[in-house]
Design a protein around this motif. Structure first.
Motif, PDB file in Angstrom:
ATOM      1  N   LEU A 208       0.833  -1.212   0.000  1.00 20.28           N
ATOM      2  CA  LEU A 208       0.000   0.000   0.000  1.00 20.28           C
ATOM      3  C   LEU A 208       0.871   1.268   0.000  1.00 20.28           C
ATOM      4  O   LEU A 208       2.003   1.263   0.488  1.00 20.28           O
ATOM      5  N   CYS A 209       0.296   2.348  -0.563  1.00 20.90           N
ATOM      6  CA  CYS A 209       1.006   3.622  -0.562  1.00 20.90           C
ATOM      7  C   CYS A 209       1.040   4.193   0.861  1.00 20.90           C
ATOM      8  O   CYS A 209       0.270   3.759   1.719  1.00 20.90           O
ATOM      9  N   PRO A 210       1.938   5.155   1.136  1.00 18.96           N
ATOM     10  CA  PRO A 210       2.053   5.711   2.502  1.00 18.96           C
ATOM     11  C   PRO A 210       0.714   6.239   3.040  1.00 18.96           C
ATOM     12  O   PRO A 210       0.389   6.038   4.212  1.00 18.96           O
ATOM     13  N   ASP A 211      -0.062   6.901   2.165  1.00 21.80           N
ATOM     14  CA  ASP A 211      -1.367   7.415   2.605  1.00 21.80           C
ATOM     15  C   ASP A 211      -2.255   6.279   3.093  1.00 21.80           C
ATOM     16  O   ASP A 211      -2.923   6.390   4.119  1.00 21.80           O
ATOM     17  N   CYS A 212      -2.261   5.173   2.340  1.00 21.80           N
ATOM     18  CA  CYS A 212      -3.128   4.057   2.696  1.00 21.80           C
ATOM     19  C   CYS A 212      -2.636   3.353   3.960  1.00 21.80           C
ATOM     20  O   CYS A 212      -3.424   2.831   4.740  1.00 21.80           O
ATOM     21  N   GLN A 213      -1.307   3.334   4.158  1.00 18.31           N
ATOM     22  CA  GLN A 213      -0.783   2.724   5.388  1.00 18.31           C
ATOM     23  C   GLN A 213      -1.283   3.491   6.607  1.00 18.31           C
ATOM     24  O   GLN A 213      -1.577   2.907   7.644  1.00 18.31           O
ATOM     25  N   ARG A 214      -1.407   4.814   6.438  1.00 19.34           N
ATOM     26  CA  ARG A 214      -1.947   5.631   7.518  1.00 19.34           C
ATOM     27  C   ARG A 214      -3.458   5.366   7.661  1.00 19.34           C
ATOM     28  O   ARG A 214      -3.997   5.267   8.754  1.00 19.34           O
ATOM     29  N   ARG A 215      -4.149   5.228   6.507  1.00 20.57           N
ATOM     30  CA  ARG A 215      -5.589   4.988   6.530  1.00 20.57           C
ATOM     31  C   ARG A 215      -5.937   3.645   7.168  1.00 20.57           C
ATOM     32  O   ARG A 215      -7.044   3.461   7.671  1.00 20.57           O
ATOM     33  N   PHE A 216      -5.001   2.693   7.103  1.00 21.67           N
ATOM     34  CA  PHE A 216      -5.268   1.358   7.616  1.00 21.67           C
ATOM     35  C   PHE A 216      -5.789   1.408   9.051  1.00 21.67           C
ATOM     36  O   PHE A 216      -6.729   0.716   9.413  1.00 21.67           O
TER      37      PHE A 216
ATOM     38  N   ASP B 262     -10.746   3.192  -2.177  1.00 24.31           N
ATOM     39  CA  ASP B 262     -10.982   4.318  -3.068  1.00 24.31           C
ATOM     40  C   ASP B 262      -9.679   4.895  -3.629  1.00 24.31           C
ATOM     41  O   ASP B 262      -9.691   5.796  -4.456  1.00 24.31           O
ATOM     42  N   CYS B 263      -8.533   4.359  -3.149  1.00 27.98           N
ATOM     43  CA  CYS B 263      -7.233   4.924  -3.537  1.00 27.98           C
ATOM     44  C   CYS B 263      -6.981   4.720  -5.027  1.00 27.98           C
ATOM     45  O   CYS B 263      -7.280   3.693  -5.596  1.00 27.98           O
ATOM     46  N   LYS B 264      -6.432   5.782  -5.667  1.00 28.74           N
ATOM     47  CA  LYS B 264      -6.224   5.732  -7.119  1.00 28.74           C
ATOM     48  C   LYS B 264      -4.841   5.195  -7.487  1.00 28.74           C
ATOM     49  O   LYS B 264      -4.539   4.991  -8.655  1.00 28.74           O
ATOM     50  N   VAL B 265      -3.964   4.979  -6.472  1.00 29.75           N
ATOM     51  CA  VAL B 265      -2.621   4.458  -6.746  1.00 29.75           C
ATOM     52  C   VAL B 265      -2.747   3.001  -7.241  1.00 29.75           C
ATOM     53  O   VAL B 265      -3.376   2.180  -6.586  1.00 29.75           O
ATOM     54  N   PRO B 266      -2.150   2.685  -8.425  1.00 34.60           N
ATOM     55  CA  PRO B 266      -2.340   1.351  -9.022  1.00 34.60           C
ATOM     56  C   PRO B 266      -1.977   0.188  -8.097  1.00 34.60           C
ATOM     57  O   PRO B 266      -2.715  -0.807  -8.053  1.00 34.60           O
ATOM     58  N   THR B 267      -0.855   0.303  -7.348  1.00 32.65           N
ATOM     59  CA  THR B 267      -0.468  -0.819  -6.475  1.00 32.65           C
ATOM     60  C   THR B 267      -1.517  -1.050  -5.390  1.00 32.65           C
ATOM     61  O   THR B 267      -1.790  -2.178  -4.999  1.00 32.65           O
ATOM     62  N   CYS B 268      -2.145   0.040  -4.922  1.00 30.35           N
ATOM     63  CA  CYS B 268      -3.206  -0.100  -3.913  1.00 30.35           C
ATOM     64  C   CYS B 268      -4.424  -0.785  -4.533  1.00 30.35           C
ATOM     65  O   CYS B 268      -5.064  -1.626  -3.905  1.00 30.35           O
ATOM     66  N   GLN B 269      -4.712  -0.440  -5.786  1.00 26.35           N
ATOM     67  CA  GLN B 269      -5.869  -1.052  -6.446  1.00 26.35           C
ATOM     68  C   GLN B 269      -5.645  -2.547  -6.659  1.00 26.35           C
ATOM     69  O   GLN B 269      -6.549  -3.352  -6.443  1.00 26.35           O
TER      70      GLN B 269
HETATM   71 ZN    ZN Z   1      -3.130   4.028  -1.576  1.00 28.71          ZN
END
Ligand code: ZN
Ligand code: ZN
Length: 425
Positions: free
Chosen positions: A190-198, A207-214
């Motif tokens: 996950l991207c840094p933003d998503c790691q925080r969202r976790f 909802d994240c648009k970063v491809p690796t997160c998708q």
């Molecule tokens: Zn993300």
């Protein structure tokens, strides 16, 4: 030039403003048709209102608000979204005591400290509605169809309605835990933003648009599979209501809203021409928000739609919106006494509702005729000394290229008739 506008803001000049006026007028007209009345709230509110309603962990509250301390030492925030102020006004003015469904629309400036990207501004403008006081799925359907009607009326028909239910405080925690369990092994992807969202808001990772997160969340559990019976029934009824009206929609189980207060129905209307920032309008239910703001339990639903985004979609699809401008009348006069009479006549005709221009730059008669042409004037009044002495002026019809001597007496009525309209304010 020592002064520049703040980053992320724009000056809307008259040619551009004409398009804004057309979109805003259309929005007002559609809202009135659906029985919504305008509400105007202050541009700033107590900071606490947004922190408590929008949610402390959201991007808006955590990093995007324009917050300042006023001279009385109170923390104030420029409106970062449209719903909380309406709910505050609904409570403060005791509107809930009137009972029934109360329906509002607004056209407001919204302030967020956004990262720079196309179609995003730090002051942007939103057309929005809020309907408070009913849980009935028919209200969800009305709100969604109002949004579609508005976009269609400005010329955006090729839109896609995306629909989801994000549950309620009873069923959401179950899904949240299932989602966390699923994501725990995939945190590295996950991207840094998503790691925080976790930790704070795992739903937003979907909802994240970063491809690796998708990719990492491709088979993640979705809220639709965890709805409690009340939420499931409500969602089924909303879907049936849309189908009954032959409104096409696409189920979008990954659709979430960026604000904490949303419940049940969540929807977006997107336009394919816009690329990554393709959402023209987004909204949903917020059945707990009024209570959260200190009022009695009152369900609500609404949407917000960025005017900049709608105008960009119109531009990209080659559509034009405009209010048909009223034809102009130009008064030409050269020597000082006639110029005085020109100004008197201009004021009189403007009070009668005509759109009148005259020279303020000391142009020659020829120069004034050129200016009248450039402005696209439909009629020109030529004031000449000898004709005025006889109580007459020359009236030139620029469209037909004809002119005639007409009496000063009854001039407003004659010009109004000739321009084919009459406007009194
Ligand atoms: Zn993300
Ligand atoms: Zn539920």
């Amino acid at each position: 030039m020592p002064y520049r506008r703040p980053r992320g803001t724009q000056d809307i000049l008259p040619a551009e403003a004409a398009k804004w006026q057309a979109v805003e007028a259309t929005f007002r007209e559609i809202c009135e048709r659906f029985g919504y009345g305008e509400i105007r709230t202050p541009m700033f509110e107590q900071t606490e209102l947004f922190v408590r309603s929008v949610g402390e962990s959201t991007d808006i509250v955590a990093k995007e608000m324009y917050t300042f301390t006023d001279r009385g030492g109170r923390s104030m925030t420029l409106r970062p979204e449209g719903t909380a102020p309406v709910v505050r006004a609904y409570l403060e003015n005791g509107l809930y005591a009137q009972g029934g469904v109360q329906k509002f629309y607004y056209l407001s400036a919204i302030f967020r400290y956004e990262r720079r990207q196309e179609g995003r501004y730090r002051q942007h403008h939103q057309a929005g509605i809020e309907a408070l006081g009913s849980l009935q799925p028919s209200l969800d359907v009305e709100v969604i169809t109002l949004g579609l009607t508005y976009l269609s009326a400005v010329g955006l028909d090729e839109v896609e309605l995306l629909l989801n239910s994000i549950g309620c405080p009873r069923c959401r925690p179950v899904h949240r835990e299932a989602l966390r369990a699923y994501l725990r092994d995939r945190l590295d992807h996950l991207c840094p933003d998503c790691q925080r969202r976790f930790e704070v808001n795992p739903l937003r990772i979907l909802d994240c648009k970063v491809p690796t997160c998708q990719t990492a969340t491709q088979d993640a559990p979705v809220m639709l599979d965890y709805l409690c019976s009340e939420c499931a029934e409500h969602f089924t009824a909303v879907r049936k209501g849309l189908t009954d009206l032959e409104v096409a929609y696409t189920l979008q189980p990954r659709l979430v809203r960026g604000l904490d207060y949303y419940t049940k129905t969540a929807f977006e209307i997107a336009h394919p021409a816009l690329g990554a920032q393709n959402v023209l309008l987004g909204g949903g239910r917020y059945d707990g928000l009024v209570e959260q703001c200190g009022g009695p339990p009152t369900p609500g639903i609404g949407f917000g739609s960025g005017l900049e985004r709608v105008l960009l979609a119109l531009e990209k699809t080659g559509r034009t919106v405009s209010l048909s401008p009223r034809p102009r009348l130009y008064i030409a006069a050269v020597s000082p006494p006639e110029r005085v009479q020109a100004q008197q006549l201009a004021w009189q005709l403007r009070r009668e509702g005509l759109r009148v221009e005259l020279d303020h730059e000391g142009r020659s008669l020829k120069g004034q005729m050129r200016q009248a042409n450039r402005l696209g004037a439909a009629l020109v009044l030529l004031l000449k000394e000898d004709e005025l002495a006889a109580g007459q002026v020359t009236l030139r019809d620029m469209r037909r290229g004809e002119q005639e001597l007409v009496p000063l007496e009854g001039l407003p009525e004659r010009t109004i008739r000739q321009l084919g309209h009459s406007h009194r304010w």
